[in-house]
Write an enzyme that holds these catalytic residues in place. Structure first.
Site, PDB file in Angstrom:
ATOM      1  N   THR A 240       0.850  -1.189   0.000  1.00 21.63           N
ATOM      2  CA  THR A 240       0.000   0.000   0.000  1.00 21.63           C
ATOM      3  C   THR A 240       0.882   1.234   0.000  1.00 21.63           C
ATOM      4  O   THR A 240       1.939   1.260   0.629  1.00 21.63           O
ATOM      5  CB  THR A 240      -0.918   0.032   1.235  1.00 21.63           C
ATOM      6  OG1 THR A 240      -0.117   0.006   2.418  1.00 21.63           O
ATOM      7  CG2 THR A 240      -1.881  -1.132   1.238  1.00 21.63           C
TER       8      THR A 240
ATOM      9  N   SER B 118      -1.645   4.519  -4.272  1.00 19.09           N
ATOM     10  CA  SER B 118      -2.146   3.296  -4.892  1.00 19.09           C
ATOM     11  C   SER B 118      -2.099   2.132  -3.916  1.00 19.09           C
ATOM     12  O   SER B 118      -1.469   2.207  -2.854  1.00 19.09           O
ATOM     13  CB  SER B 118      -1.322   2.954  -6.146  1.00 19.09           C
ATOM     14  OG  SER B 118       0.027   2.740  -5.782  1.00 19.09           O
TER      15      SER B 118
ATOM     16  N   ASP C 105      11.061  10.766  -7.846  1.00 17.54           N
ATOM     17  CA  ASP C 105      10.769  10.229  -6.509  1.00 17.54           C
ATOM     18  C   ASP C 105      11.676   9.028  -6.242  1.00 17.54           C
ATOM     19  O   ASP C 105      11.258   8.041  -5.645  1.00 17.54           O
ATOM     20  CB  ASP C 105       9.298   9.838  -6.398  1.00 17.54           C
ATOM     21  CG  ASP C 105       8.886   9.590  -4.946  1.00 17.54           C
ATOM     22  OD1 ASP C 105       9.602  10.059  -4.037  1.00 17.54           O
ATOM     23  OD2 ASP C 105       7.860   8.915  -4.718  1.00 17.54           O
TER      24      ASP C 105
END
EC number: 2.7.11.1
Length: 519
Positions: free
Chosen positions: A259, A263, A406
């Site tokens: 998780t 998303s 990221d």
């Protein structure tokens, strides 16, 4: 004795030629009755009586106490009459029910004939199989008394005792009674035995609060049904996943494996497609289903990654927030496809369906590959992972024309002795207004992680930035380095607006600020 008849003198015949006489003055003739006729009538009457007495003898009825007026009892007759009337009423009610059923039919809107019934619900004990005690609620102590209604003229009383409909006490009691019309979930308290009076100001505030709470609960209920939450999917997403399994593309979905902020990732076993032979693409044995959350909590602050990307810039302004999430899934699919063509280790795209992205699973037997943050590597393996990461960053920047934006130890997996890149939905091209800033942030995360991991050969963030981008930015501190990066981004943005070029490769042969190439 001689029988002598009594008769009145008869007048003589009148002459036809004589004067006419008045009929009112003419006396009536008396009919004579002889004694013999009178005696014969009395004898006949006596004979008739004797014959009747002989033919019908007189019945003597003995007198008893049951015919006395003092002992007459008619209670049983009254009970029988009431029972008969009740039976008639039940037959009438049964006929009403049949007529009501025939009149309504299968219509959704029905009309009731209950007001025309004859039998009271308390007396109609045969109408229900279960015996239910009927209680008259007219004098229910738990039901507040209704306020006295105001007549049409608008006031009650006379003289000094006039009470209008605007009286404070009357309005207060009416407002208290109106609180029963609030929603069932709204707590109004228990006012039994108390003469509560609410002012108009307080009642209006309570009413507005009740309506706002009802609308808010409806919004939360709708949001819960139409949005994905952590480790859960909404009905529409569940239906899409069911169709994937039903079509045979997926064999089964085992469960959630990861998780994130944007998303939820599920593990599934792959199946087969009908056009699999035509496309030449086989579905992997194990697949990862990435479901982008539709709550919009995290995407509101992350629109800068997509609205300034020229690939989706024209479409971003025309979509609502829910469709923007589907664009995130589409963007990750395009980025993964570009990385796959360049040979960068990453998941292979299998299918994109709205906000659901099906990819190949990196791991084995439902166990996902560990992240670099979680895996324990030796010094040689850590050094090897660093050089692999450096090569992947250069390959991603030069060959794919992408900046991860990221990149950290949380988005790099260690599987089969190689570093795999994941989560590229926010990746942008270097021509993005903040592309170089994102690259510098990635370099900082990578440099700090491997320096803490014991890799002495790890470059600092400024050196790593120059090694990846090919730019020779010489600055002694981080503030000056970032200032030069922002200046380069400004020049590139002006060049894009002036020339309208959409190519993303920087010219690095000369020391001039980077511009867009003509090809």
């Amino acid at each position: 004795m001689d029988l002598v008849g009594v008769s009145s003198p008869e007048p003589g015949p009148a002459a036809a030629w004589g004067p006419s006489k008045c009929p009112w003055a003419t006396p009536q003739n008396t009919v004579s009755c002889s004694l013999t006729e009178v005696m014969s009538e009395e004898l006949a009457k006596e004979l008739q009586l004797e014959e009747e007495a002989a033919a019908f003898p007189e019945v003597v009825v003995a007198e008893g106490p049951f015919i006395s007026g003092e002992n007459i009892d008619t209670s049983s007759d009254l009970m029988l009459a009431q029972m008969l009337q009740m039976e008639f009423d039940r037959e009438y009610d049964a006929q009403l029910r049949r007529e009501e059923k025939k009149f309504n039919g299968d219509s959704k809107v029905s009309i009731s004939f209950e007001n025309y019934r004859k039998v009271h619900p308390f007396e109609d004990s045969d109408s229900s199989e279960d015996e239910v005690d009927w209680q008259d609620t007219r004098d229910d102590p738990y039901r507040p008394a209704k306020p006295i209604p105001t007549p049409k003229k608008g006031f009650i009383g006379k003289g000094k005792d006039i009470t209008t409909k605007h009286d404070e006490v009357v309005c207060g009691r009416k407002n208290t009674a109106r609180m029963e019309n609030f929603a069932p979930g709204f707590q109004v308290g228990d006012g039994i035995g108390m003469d509560l009076k609410l002012s108009n100001h307080v009642f209006n505030a309570l009413k507005q609060h009740a309506y706002s709470e009802e609308r808010r609960s409806a919004r939360l209920h709708e949001k819960k049904e139409h949005s994905t939450a952590e480790k859960a999917v909404d009905p529409k997403t569940r239906l899409l996943m069911y169709k994937m399994v039903n079509s045979g593309m997926l064999e089964t979905i085992t469960g959630c494996i990861s998780t994130g902020k944007e998303s939820v990732v599920f593990h599934a076993y792959g199946g087969s497609l009908e056009d699999e032979k035509e496309d030449g693409k086989a579905i992997p044995t194990e697949c990862a289903i990435k479901v982008f959350k539709t709550t919009l909590n995290e995407f509101k602050n992350r629109d800068k990654y997509i609205k300034d990307d020229f690939r989706f810039k024209d479409r971003f302004s025309k979509l609502n927030p829910r469709k923007i999430i589907r664009m995130w899934a589409e963007k990750e699919m395009h980025n993964l496809t570009r990385m796959q063509k360049a040979g960068i280790p990453c998941p292979t795209v299998v299918l994109l369906k709205k906000h659901i992205l099906v990819m190949s699973f990196i791991g084995h037997d439902q166990v996902p590959a560990p992240k670099l943050k979680e895996v324990k590597l030796s010094n040689e393996e850590m050094k090897d992972a660093y050089y692999q990461t450096l090569h992947l960053m250069q390959q991603l920047y030069n060959e794919c024309t992408l900046v991860h934006a990221d990149l950290s130890e949380y988005n790099m997996l260690w599987h089969a002795g190689k570093v795999w890149l994941i989560d590229v939905s926010q990746s942008v091209e270097p021509t993005h207004p903040h592309g170089l800033e994102f690259l510098f942030r990635d370099c900082r995360n990578v440099s700090q992680f491997f320096q803490k991991g014991g890799v002495t050969e790890a470059l600092n963030e400024r050196e790593l930035f120059n090694a990846v981008s090919g730019l020779n930015i010489s600055a002694d501190n981080e503030a000056d380095f970032l200032a030069e990066i922002e200046a380069l981004e400004k020049m590139n943005e002006d060049h894009i607006q002036k020339n309208g070029r959409k190519a993303a490769s920087f010219l690095k042969d000369d020391g001039s600020p980077p511009v867009l190439s003509a090809d």
